[in-house]
Design a protein around this motif. Structure first.
Motif, PDB file in Angstrom:
ATOM      1  N   UNK A  68       0.840  -1.198   0.000  1.00 20.17           N
ATOM      2  CA  UNK A  68       0.000   0.000   0.000  1.00 20.17           C
ATOM      3  C   UNK A  68       0.879   1.253   0.000  1.00 20.17           C
ATOM      4  N   UNK A  69       0.334   2.349  -0.505  1.00 19.82           N
ATOM      5  CA  UNK A  69       1.111   3.575  -0.691  1.00 19.82           C
ATOM      6  C   UNK A  69       1.749   4.071   0.610  1.00 19.82           C
ATOM      7  N   UNK A  70       1.023   4.001   1.716  1.00 17.16           N
ATOM      8  CA  UNK A  70       1.574   4.507   2.983  1.00 17.16           C
ATOM      9  C   UNK A  70       2.761   3.667   3.456  1.00 17.16           C
ATOM     10  N   UNK A  71       2.647   2.372   3.328  1.00 23.18           N
ATOM     11  CA  UNK A  71       3.743   1.480   3.747  1.00 23.18           C
ATOM     12  C   UNK A  71       4.912   1.588   2.775  1.00 23.18           C
ATOM     13  N   UNK A  72       4.619   1.804   1.511  1.00 25.89           N
ATOM     14  CA  UNK A  72       5.660   1.948   0.497  1.00 25.89           C
ATOM     15  C   UNK A  72       6.606   3.101   0.857  1.00 25.89           C
ATOM     16  N   UNK A  73       6.045   4.201   1.341  1.00 22.06           N
ATOM     17  CA  UNK A  73       6.863   5.339   1.744  1.00 22.06           C
ATOM     18  C   UNK A  73       7.784   5.004   2.909  1.00 22.06           C
ATOM     19  N   UNK A  74       7.266   4.247   3.855  1.00 25.12           N
ATOM     20  CA  UNK A  74       8.074   3.849   5.010  1.00 25.12           C
ATOM     21  C   UNK A  74       9.208   2.928   4.580  1.00 25.12           C
ATOM     22  N   UNK A  75       8.907   1.954   3.737  1.00 18.62           N
ATOM     23  CA  UNK A  75       9.932   1.030   3.246  1.00 18.62           C
ATOM     24  C   UNK A  75      10.982   1.783   2.434  1.00 18.62           C
ATOM     25  N   UNK A  76      10.553   2.724   1.625  1.00 20.21           N
ATOM     26  CA  UNK A  76      11.495   3.539   0.855  1.00 20.21           C
ATOM     27  C   UNK A  76      12.378   4.349   1.792  1.00 20.21           C
ATOM     28  N   UNK A  77      11.792   4.931   2.820  1.00 24.17           N
ATOM     29  CA  UNK A  77      12.561   5.712   3.800  1.00 24.17           C
ATOM     30  C   UNK A  77      13.587   4.839   4.508  1.00 24.17           C
TER      31      UNK A  77
END
Length: 158
Positions: A82-91
């Motif tokens: 999901x988009x929100x988790x994707x940002x965390x994983x990218x970070x």
């Protein structure tokens, strides 16, 4: 996904440095081949110079690739999140990468210091000049990674 400003001073310096370094390396290797096979005489310093230039062009290319976000990555798993988790994983990925650049820079600084009294065999060039690219690139790569992290959390539209 390229977010580099093409006209930035850093980009121009990096691109010019990489082009000049690669051109110089190709010229030296070509001259060495011509000297060896046509004139049956080798340039004693050519192999060493080409090797040192290869080190520099590799690090410059790494900086350019990271700045342009063109390094190889496997995002099949991340793109399914999901988009929100994707940002965390990218970070998390950027932070891990930034830690690596920190260790690279710190270790390179130690190597640069330890080579202060060494000279290369053929060219008598201070080895600290050759190793200087490691801490320099570690710092620049760290700053680029931190900028990528800043861009990730920057509100949209700014």
């Amino acid at each position: 996904m390229k977010q580099e400003k093409p006209g930035t001073f850093l980009s121009a310096c990096l691109n010019t440095g990489a082009i000049v370094t690669l051109t110089l390396m190709v010229t030296i290797v070509t001259a060495q081949v011509v000297m060896r096979y046509v004139f049956h005489h080798s340039l004693s310093w050519a192999e060493e110079a080409a090797r040192f230039l290869l080190v520099w062009v590799a690090f410059l290319g790494t900086i350019i690739g990271l700045q342009r976000k063109e390094h190889i990555s496997v995002d099949a798993f991340v793109s399914m999140l999901p988009h929100t988790i994707r940002g965390v994983v990218t970070a998390i990925s950027i932070v891990i990468t930034a830690l690596f650049w920190t260790f690279l820079g710190w270790g390179g600084l130690g190597l640069w210091r330890s080579a202060a009294d060494q000279v290369s065999p053929a060219m008598q060039l201070p080895m600290s000049w050759v190793y200087a690219i490691i801490p320099i690139s570690g710092l620049v790569l760290l700053l680029i990674s931190l900028d990528h992290l800043r861009q990730l959390f920057r509100p949209k539209g700014k």
